[in-house]
Write a protein that holds these residues in place. Structure first.
Motif, PDB file in Angstrom:
ATOM      1  N   SER A 267       0.969  -1.230  -0.204  1.00 32.66           N
ATOM      2  CA  SER A 267      -0.017   0.109  -0.093  1.00 32.66           C
ATOM      3  C   SER A 267       0.813   1.309  -0.106  1.00 32.66           C
ATOM      4  O   SER A 267       0.506   2.081  -0.680  1.00 32.66           O
ATOM      5  CB  SER A 267      -0.872  -0.061   1.339  1.00 32.66           C
ATOM      6  N   PHE A 268       2.163   1.077   0.806  1.00 38.46           N
ATOM      7  CA  PHE A 268       2.900   2.245   0.818  1.00 38.46           C
ATOM      8  C   PHE A 268       3.430   2.713  -0.483  1.00 38.46           C
ATOM      9  O   PHE A 268       3.642   3.735  -0.923  1.00 38.46           O
ATOM     10  CB  PHE A 268       3.709   2.048   1.945  1.00 38.46           C
ATOM     11  N   LEU A 269       4.008   1.547  -1.017  1.00 36.36           N
ATOM     12  CA  LEU A 269       4.614   1.638  -2.184  1.00 36.36           C
ATOM     13  C   LEU A 269       3.742   2.145  -3.404  1.00 36.36           C
ATOM     14  O   LEU A 269       4.073   3.042  -4.435  1.00 36.36           O
ATOM     15  CB  LEU A 269       5.393   0.426  -2.738  1.00 36.36           C
ATOM     16  N   ASN A 270       2.544   1.822  -3.430  1.00 39.26           N
ATOM     17  CA  ASN A 270       1.471   2.081  -4.325  1.00 39.26           C
ATOM     18  C   ASN A 270       1.265   3.737  -4.372  1.00 39.26           C
ATOM     19  O   ASN A 270       0.998   4.406  -5.342  1.00 39.26           O
ATOM     20  CB  ASN A 270       0.306   1.256  -4.306  1.00 39.26           C
ATOM     21  N   HIS A 271       0.906   4.041  -3.122  1.00 41.25           N
ATOM     22  CA  HIS A 271       0.631   5.491  -2.890  1.00 41.25           C
ATOM     23  C   HIS A 271       1.727   6.552  -3.234  1.00 41.25           C
ATOM     24  O   HIS A 271       1.666   7.578  -3.697  1.00 41.25           O
ATOM     25  CB  HIS A 271       0.139   5.678  -1.464  1.00 41.25           C
ATOM     26  N   LEU A 272       3.090   5.806  -2.939  1.00 45.90           N
ATOM     27  CA  LEU A 272       4.216   6.677  -3.221  1.00 45.90           C
ATOM     28  C   LEU A 272       4.484   6.840  -4.674  1.00 45.90           C
ATOM     29  O   LEU A 272       4.756   7.994  -5.405  1.00 45.90           O
ATOM     30  CB  LEU A 272       5.466   5.949  -2.825  1.00 45.90           C
ATOM     31  N   LEU A 273       4.083   5.599  -5.567  1.00 48.75           N
ATOM     32  CA  LEU A 273       4.250   5.742  -6.976  1.00 48.75           C
ATOM     33  C   LEU A 273       3.125   6.598  -7.554  1.00 48.75           C
ATOM     34  O   LEU A 273       3.274   7.471  -8.614  1.00 48.75           O
ATOM     35  CB  LEU A 273       4.165   4.338  -7.350  1.00 48.75           C
ATOM     36  N   ASP A 274       1.883   6.600  -6.967  1.00 55.12           N
ATOM     37  CA  ASP A 274       0.791   7.392  -7.374  1.00 55.12           C
ATOM     38  C   ASP A 274       1.215   8.893  -7.395  1.00 55.12           C
ATOM     39  O   ASP A 274       0.829   9.684  -8.243  1.00 55.12           O
ATOM     40  CB  ASP A 274      -0.428   7.192  -6.833  1.00 55.12           C
ATOM     41  N   ILE A 275       1.809   9.306  -6.146  1.00 57.39           N
ATOM     42  CA  ILE A 275       2.156  10.680  -5.950  1.00 57.39           C
ATOM     43  C   ILE A 275       3.217  11.152  -7.063  1.00 57.39           C
ATOM     44  O   ILE A 275       3.211  12.172  -7.766  1.00 57.39           O
ATOM     45  CB  ILE A 275       2.867  10.875  -4.562  1.00 57.39           C
ATOM     46  N   THR A 276       4.296  10.238  -7.326  1.00 58.27           N
ATOM     47  CA  THR A 276       5.315  10.612  -8.266  1.00 58.27           C
ATOM     48  C   THR A 276       4.961  10.581  -9.838  1.00 58.27           C
ATOM     49  O   THR A 276       5.557  11.246 -10.443  1.00 58.27           O
ATOM     50  CB  THR A 276       6.633   9.756  -7.960  1.00 58.27           C
ATOM     51  N   LEU A 277       4.034   9.666  -9.854  1.00 57.47           N
ATOM     52  CA  LEU A 277       3.557   9.611 -11.299  1.00 57.47           C
ATOM     53  C   LEU A 277       2.455  10.748 -11.908  1.00 57.47           C
ATOM     54  O   LEU A 277       2.617  11.030 -13.001  1.00 57.47           O
ATOM     55  CB  LEU A 277       2.888   8.339 -11.528  1.00 57.47           C
ATOM     56  N   SER A 278       1.938  11.416 -10.968  1.00 54.33           N
ATOM     57  CA  SER A 278       1.299  12.646 -11.221  1.00 54.33           C
ATOM     58  C   SER A 278       2.266  13.807 -11.675  1.00 54.33           C
ATOM     59  O   SER A 278       1.866  14.719 -12.193  1.00 54.33           O
ATOM     60  CB  SER A 278       0.557  13.032 -10.278  1.00 54.33           C
ATOM     61  N   ILE A 279       3.589  13.745 -11.479  1.00 55.79           N
ATOM     62  CA  ILE A 279       4.535  14.545 -11.973  1.00 55.79           C
ATOM     63  C   ILE A 279       5.111  14.330 -13.092  1.00 55.79           C
ATOM     64  O   ILE A 279       5.813  13.258 -13.186  1.00 55.79           O
ATOM     65  CB  ILE A 279       5.506  15.091 -10.756  1.00 55.79           C
ATOM     66  N   PRO A 280       5.259  15.166 -14.437  1.00 58.72           N
ATOM     67  CA  PRO A 280       5.868  14.730 -15.515  1.00 58.72           C
ATOM     68  C   PRO A 280       7.350  14.911 -15.102  1.00 58.72           C
ATOM     69  O   PRO A 280       8.025  15.312 -14.372  1.00 58.72           O
ATOM     70  CB  PRO A 280       5.487  16.128 -16.333  1.00 58.72           C
ATOM     71  N   SER A 281       8.082  13.674 -15.915  1.00 57.43           N
ATOM     72  CA  SER A 281       9.338  13.395 -15.623  1.00 57.43           C
ATOM     73  C   SER A 281      10.375  14.468 -15.907  1.00 57.43           C
ATOM     74  O   SER A 281      11.238  14.908 -14.900  1.00 57.43           O
ATOM     75  CB  SER A 281       9.743  12.440 -16.640  1.00 57.43           C
ATOM     76  N   LEU A 282      10.095  15.358 -16.751  1.00 56.28           N
ATOM     77  CA  LEU A 282      10.828  16.525 -17.099  1.00 56.28           C
ATOM     78  C   LEU A 282      10.736  17.476 -15.965  1.00 56.28           C
ATOM     79  O   LEU A 282      11.877  18.023 -15.404  1.00 56.28           O
ATOM     80  CB  LEU A 282      10.526  17.182 -18.284  1.00 56.28           C
ATOM     81  N   LEU A 283       9.650  17.586 -15.519  1.00 54.47           N
ATOM     82  CA  LEU A 283       9.441  18.818 -14.291  1.00 54.47           C
ATOM     83  C   LEU A 283      10.034  17.964 -13.136  1.00 54.47           C
ATOM     84  O   LEU A 283      10.552  18.817 -12.206  1.00 54.47           O
ATOM     85  CB  LEU A 283       7.867  18.928 -13.980  1.00 54.47           C
ATOM     86  N   LEU A 284       9.751  16.782 -12.991  1.00 57.29           N
ATOM     87  CA  LEU A 284      10.650  16.172 -11.756  1.00 57.29           C
ATOM     88  C   LEU A 284      12.289  16.268 -11.782  1.00 57.29           C
ATOM     89  O   LEU A 284      12.661  16.460 -10.793  1.00 57.29           O
ATOM     90  CB  LEU A 284      10.068  14.690 -11.634  1.00 57.29           C
ATOM     91  N   ALA A 285      12.598  15.883 -13.127  1.00 62.33           N
ATOM     92  CA  ALA A 285      13.997  16.132 -13.165  1.00 62.33           C
ATOM     93  C   ALA A 285      14.360  17.644 -12.891  1.00 62.33           C
ATOM     94  O   ALA A 285      15.578  18.190 -12.296  1.00 62.33           O
ATOM     95  CB  ALA A 285      14.442  15.845 -14.510  1.00 62.33           C
ATOM     96  N   ILE A 286      13.784  18.596 -13.199  1.00 67.10           N
ATOM     97  CA  ILE A 286      14.065  20.153 -13.050  1.00 67.10           C
ATOM     98  C   ILE A 286      14.035  20.153 -11.413  1.00 67.10           C
ATOM     99  O   ILE A 286      14.857  20.941 -11.047  1.00 67.10           O
ATOM    100  CB  ILE A 286      12.996  20.994 -13.642  1.00 67.10           C
ATOM    101  N   ILE A 287      13.154  19.795 -10.542  1.00 67.90           N
ATOM    102  CA  ILE A 287      13.024  20.038  -9.169  1.00 67.90           C
ATOM    103  C   ILE A 287      14.097  19.277  -8.675  1.00 67.90           C
ATOM    104  O   ILE A 287      14.851  19.674  -7.484  1.00 67.90           O
ATOM    105  CB  ILE A 287      11.665  19.181  -8.788  1.00 67.90           C
ATOM    106  N   ILE A 288      14.555  18.082  -9.129  1.00 65.03           N
ATOM    107  CA  ILE A 288      15.899  17.275  -8.652  1.00 65.03           C
ATOM    108  C   ILE A 288      17.067  18.102  -8.946  1.00 65.03           C
ATOM    109  O   ILE A 288      17.954  18.386  -8.041  1.00 65.03           O
ATOM    110  CB  ILE A 288      15.894  15.976  -9.203  1.00 65.03           C
ATOM    111  N   ILE A 289      17.191  18.689 -10.034  1.00 60.88           N
ATOM    112  CA  ILE A 289      18.349  19.569 -10.364  1.00 60.88           C
ATOM    113  C   ILE A 289      18.507  20.696  -9.445  1.00 60.88           C
ATOM    114  O   ILE A 289      19.437  21.022  -9.145  1.00 60.88           O
ATOM    115  CB  ILE A 289      18.252  19.999 -11.832  1.00 60.88           C
ATOM    116  N   ALA A 290      17.115  21.471  -9.191  1.00 53.86           N
ATOM    117  CA  ALA A 290      17.080  22.665  -8.196  1.00 53.86           C
ATOM    118  C   ALA A 290      17.741  22.225  -6.925  1.00 53.86           C
ATOM    119  O   ALA A 290      18.283  23.059  -5.983  1.00 53.86           O
ATOM    120  CB  ALA A 290      15.559  23.022  -8.003  1.00 53.86           C
TER     121      ALA A 290
END
Length: 297
Positions: free
Chosen positions: A129-152
């Motif tokens: 359940s924890f892994l599924n909810h964590l994946l659902d949260i991260t999948l809602s963010i486009p990969s490029l936007l997530l990469a920009i956040i990590i670069i920041a």
């Protein structure tokens, strides 16, 4: 009788041989595969084959057009930029950064994604359940936007870009592998394995992975296509590779002001990016088509 012999010969072929026989009938996918192989070879051999150093300047050859142009020079096949650097040498070297590092990022993502996705697929209860909810949260963010956040967080730079892309691609990869594992676990042959007393490792190694490895290859091609676009986009936005690094996105950003004066300095890296993504997508589509036909059979 002849038909029976032909059928027997076909059935005796290895799964890989049967897979290749179907794949090579898809001509666009086959063209994409050869183009993909050519880009891999270019990424590996570029430092040895480039005619000039990537930052070597020729003061007598500023903004020379490609050699087939009337004002071109045969010494510089694809022309030079505003600093007199050979465009061909820089683009060849850029294949190592843009395409080569994208392949490395996709491979690392594949290894981690398969491990974590397998764990998520066989987990039950609170962990699942924890892994599924964590994946659902991260999948809602486009990969490029997530990469920009990590670069920041990590800061700009080529290696930070690679790690950012890996972390951005992982949620989708883990989600896909998890779904494949869960789908296989619900099939009858898994029940037969369990009734025979097989361990989870035996079920995974002998039952599940032989049936999903082709799907994982397809997911890898999708991840690679996204990685190429993301590493180039971050370079273009000056969040990834920094000048004078020859990453194709960084070259585009560096020469954007020359688009009217020297369009080859912008158009050529754009064409290479297009071909890299096109070849990967063609191979991925060919693999998906073969898998669809095999499932129909």
């Amino acid at each position: 009788m002849a038909k029976f012999n032909l059928f027997s010969e076909e059935s005796n072929k290895s799964p890989l041989a049967r897979f290749w026989k179907k794949f090579k009938t898809n001509h666009p996918a086959l063209v994409g595969l050869w183009l993909f192989i050519a880009l891999v070879l270019l990424a590996v051999t570029a430092p040895l084959l480039a005619p000039y150093g990537v930052n070597q300047q020729h003061s007598d050859a500023l903004l020379l057009p490609p050699s087939w142009h009337d004002a071109g020079d045969v010494r510089f096949l694809l022309g030079t930029d505003d600093l007199g650097r050979d465009v061909l040498s820089r683009l060849m070297n850029g294949a190592t950064y843009t395409f080569g590092l994208s392949v490395v990022a996709a491979l690392i993502t594949t290894v981690i994604g398969v491990l974590v996705g397998t764990f998520a697929g066989i987990s039950k209860g609170i962990r699942s359940s924890f892994l599924n909810h964590l994946l659902d949260i991260t999948l809602s963010i486009p990969s490029l936007l997530l990469a920009i956040i990590i670069i920041a967080i990590l800061g700009p730079g080529l290696m930070n870009t690679v790690w950012a892309i890996i972390l951005a691609l992982l949620p989708q990869f883990i989600h896909s592998v998890r779904n494949l594992i869960v789908e296989e676990l619900n099939k009858d042959y898994i029940t037969a394995f369990k009734l025979d007393g097989a361990s989870n490792w035996h079920i995974l190694a002998r039952g599940i992975f032989p049936n999903i490895y082709e799907h994982i290859v397809v997911i890898f091609t999708m991840a690679l296509s996204t990685a190429i676009l993301d590493i180039s986009a971050l370079g273009f936005l000056k969040l990834g590779a920094q000048p004078p690094t020859t990453e194709w996105g960084a070259i585009l950003a560096e020469n954007l002001g020359l688009i009217y004066l020297a369009p080859w300095t912008v158009g050529l890296p754009g064409v290479l990016l297009f071909l890299a993504v096109l070849s990967t997508n063609l191979v991925g589509d060919g693999l998906r088509q073969v898998l669809k036909e095999r499932k129909a059979d």
